[in-house]
Design a protein around this motif. Structure first.
Motif, PDB file in Angstrom:
ATOM      1  N   GLU A 121      44.805  56.119  45.970  1.00 49.75           N
ATOM      2  CA  GLU A 121      45.600  55.465  44.482  1.00 49.75           C
ATOM      3  C   GLU A 121      46.410  55.165  44.807  1.00 49.75           C
ATOM      4  OE1 GLU A 121      43.641  53.723  42.329  1.00 49.75           O
ATOM      5  OE2 GLU A 121      41.995  54.474  43.222  1.00 49.75           O
ATOM      6  N   PRO A 122      47.556  55.551  45.291  1.00 52.75           N
ATOM      7  CA  PRO A 122      49.415  55.267  45.650  1.00 52.75           C
ATOM      8  C   PRO A 122      48.959  54.661  46.259  1.00 52.75           C
ATOM      9  CG  PRO A 122      48.984  57.968  46.229  1.00 52.75           C
ATOM     10  CD  PRO A 122      47.504  57.145  45.798  1.00 52.75           C
ATOM     11  N   SER A 123      47.810  54.475  47.268  1.00 50.86           N
ATOM     12  CA  SER A 123      48.234  52.987  48.507  1.00 50.86           C
ATOM     13  C   SER A 123      47.900  51.630  47.834  1.00 50.86           C
ATOM     14  CB  SER A 123      46.806  52.853  49.352  1.00 50.86           C
ATOM     15  OG  SER A 123      47.516  53.748  50.675  1.00 50.86           O
ATOM     16  N   ARG A 124      47.008  51.777  45.860  1.00 48.56           N
ATOM     17  CA  ARG A 124      46.129  50.803  45.748  1.00 48.56           C
ATOM     18  C   ARG A 124      47.524  50.425  45.068  1.00 48.56           C
ATOM     19  NH1 ARG A 124      40.933  49.858  44.338  1.00 48.56           N
ATOM     20  NH2 ARG A 124      40.862  52.072  44.036  1.00 48.56           N
ATOM     21  N   MET A 125      48.449  50.926  44.221  1.00 41.25           N
ATOM     22  CA  MET A 125      49.860  50.679  43.581  1.00 41.25           C
ATOM     23  C   MET A 125      50.340  50.197  44.019  1.00 41.25           C
ATOM     24  SD  MET A 125      50.731  49.992  40.586  1.00 41.25           S
ATOM     25  CE  MET A 125      49.445  51.775  39.595  1.00 41.25           C
TER      26      MET A 125
END
Length: 444
Positions: free
Chosen positions: A133-137
């Motif tokens: 999720e951090p990578s997606r953001m």
């Protein structure tokens, strides 16, 4: 290849080490400033919450994917420098640049904002779940990256061609200043997730640099390029594709190893630690290699002139000796701990891992000037296919060693990765040296 002597700051004259240095240092300063970006980001993220997760998300997922998406536009600098010979050629190149920037931005959006992200990150790369999720953001925030890079590198080529390489350095300084400002704000607030701070800083920096270069190129276009006599061999789409496609393929192939390396590290012992340390060590290596990265344009700029090749080779070997000595000094003294723990902000355990890993990449900085020496010679001769061949050699060696590490090696992932990169780079330089000697048209 068009005569590119106008790119040097000193114009016509004897090519000696002093003149090579004068041509090289503004470009080297630009690369050196740019190399400070990743260590600065890692240093700030290391001091925010969930440091290991956010450093790994940026360095092992967001940055590699962003790089591989923008790969086809990286060589616009070389193309613009070589082909912007008159106004008509410039306009055509600008049209091609915007077309590539638009297509690659659409691809970036497709990856960042659709389920394609989950397929790439979770199924292909198999990144640890806590990084997803951090990578997606972060990838969403990086949307302006590709088009900004395309616009900036295209116009930088014109500036270099007309002896304005110092403007390139100023633009890079402004980019770094914008990065640092956003990073400082994020660090001061303290509660913003590190991946948002990092990617916001990078996106802001590339937009600021692109805007500055766009403004500074206007007088050159108005007063110099528009007044150039129209060249006889008109630039056509077919001619551009013939010249540029091997260069674009080279960038795409070279940068594809970044996500491949992330995938390999995720499957080897010490995965999370290696993924967290990888961007920090990579940032140091990029800094050490930056002095060599600037050398290709110097070779293209000066190789037309009689007696130049011998002095250019001497300068390249001098850079190799200098950068290798500096990295050995860092690796063999307490400077390693100062850099990784004191400056980069890693916890001592990760700092020790990073310090030990340097030795496995000790060849990388010194190989960079030689790689760009031989690439510059081949670009000057319009033998760009040989450069693509060298990247295939690099990928075969590096990829084979990474695959072997995943399947059989019990070693910590970052040691295997740096060994693979080093031996791959050595093989690439040897191939380039053989191809440039085999097709020698030396004017020395």
């Amino acid at each position: 290849m068009a005569n590119t002597a106008g790119m040097s700051q000193s114009g016509a004259g004897t090519v000696n080490l002093s003149r090579i240095f004068t041509t090289w240092w503004p470009l080297a300063a630009s690369w050196l400033l740019m190399s400070a970006e990743l260590p600065a980001i890692s240093a700030v993220l290391a001091r925010l919450s969930d440091a290991e997760v956010h450093i790994a998300s940026y360095g092992a997922v967001v940055f590699p994917i962003s790089l591989i998406v923008e790969a086809p536009v990286i060589m616009l600098l070389a193309a613009s420098t070589a082909l912007s010979r008159d106004w008509s050629s410039y306009v055509k190149l600008r049209r091609y640049m915007h077309a590539m920037g638009g297509v690659l931005t659409a691809l970036h959006v497709l990856i960042a904002f659709t389920p394609l992200f989950d397929i790439i990150v979770e199924q292909v790369l198999q990144i640890p779940p806590k990084l997803v999720e951090p990578s997606r953001m972060g990838l969403m925030i990086m949307t302006p990256w590709s088009w900004s890079i395309a616009y900036r590198r295209f116009n930088q080529g014109v500036l270099i061609r007309y002896g304005q390489s110092k403007v390139v350095s100023i633009g890079t300084f402004l980019r770094l200043f914008a990065d640092a400002s956003v990073l400082a704000i994020g660090y001061w607030i303290g509660s913003i997730p590190g991946i948002i701070v990092a990617t916001s800083a990078v996106a802001t920096g590339v937009l600021v640099e692109a805007a500055f270069v766009g403004l500074r190129v206007r007088p050159v276009l108005r007063d110099r390029l528009r007044k150039e006599s129209e060249v006889e061999d008109h630039l056509t789409l077919k001619a551009f594709i013939s010249f540029y496609s091997p260069l674009a393929a080279t960038s795409l192939l070279m940068l594809s190893v970044q996500p491949a390396c992330s995938a390999a590290l995720s499957r080897m012992p010490g995965a999370l630690a290696s993924l967290a340390v990888w961007p920090v060590v990579g940032g140091l290596m990029f800094t050490m290699r930056s002095l060599g990265h600037a050398f290709q344009e110097v070779v293209v700029a000066l190789l037309d002139e009689p007696g130049s090749e011998r002095e250019i080779r001497r300068f390249a070997w001098g850079l190799t000796l200098l950068t290798t000595s500096l990295l050995i000094l860092l690796a063999s003294t307490s400077l390693s701990a100062v850099w990784f723990v004191g400056v980069s902000g890693l916890v001592p355990e990760l700092g020790d891992l990073a310090g030990a890993a340097i030795w496995f990449g000790i060849l990388l900085p010194g190989l960079c000037p030689l790689q760009n020496l031989y690439q510059g010679i081949l670009v000057h001769r319009k033998q760009t296919r040989s450069i693509t061949e060298s990247v295939v050699v690099f990928l075969c060696v590096c990829g084979g060693l990474l695959l072997a590490g995943v399947r059989w090696a019990p070693f910590t992932g970052i040691y295997v990765a740096l060994t693979a990169f080093s031996l791959g780079a050595l093989s690439q330089v040897l191939w380039l040296a053989w191809r440039s000697a085999h097709q020698s048209t030396s004017n020395s």
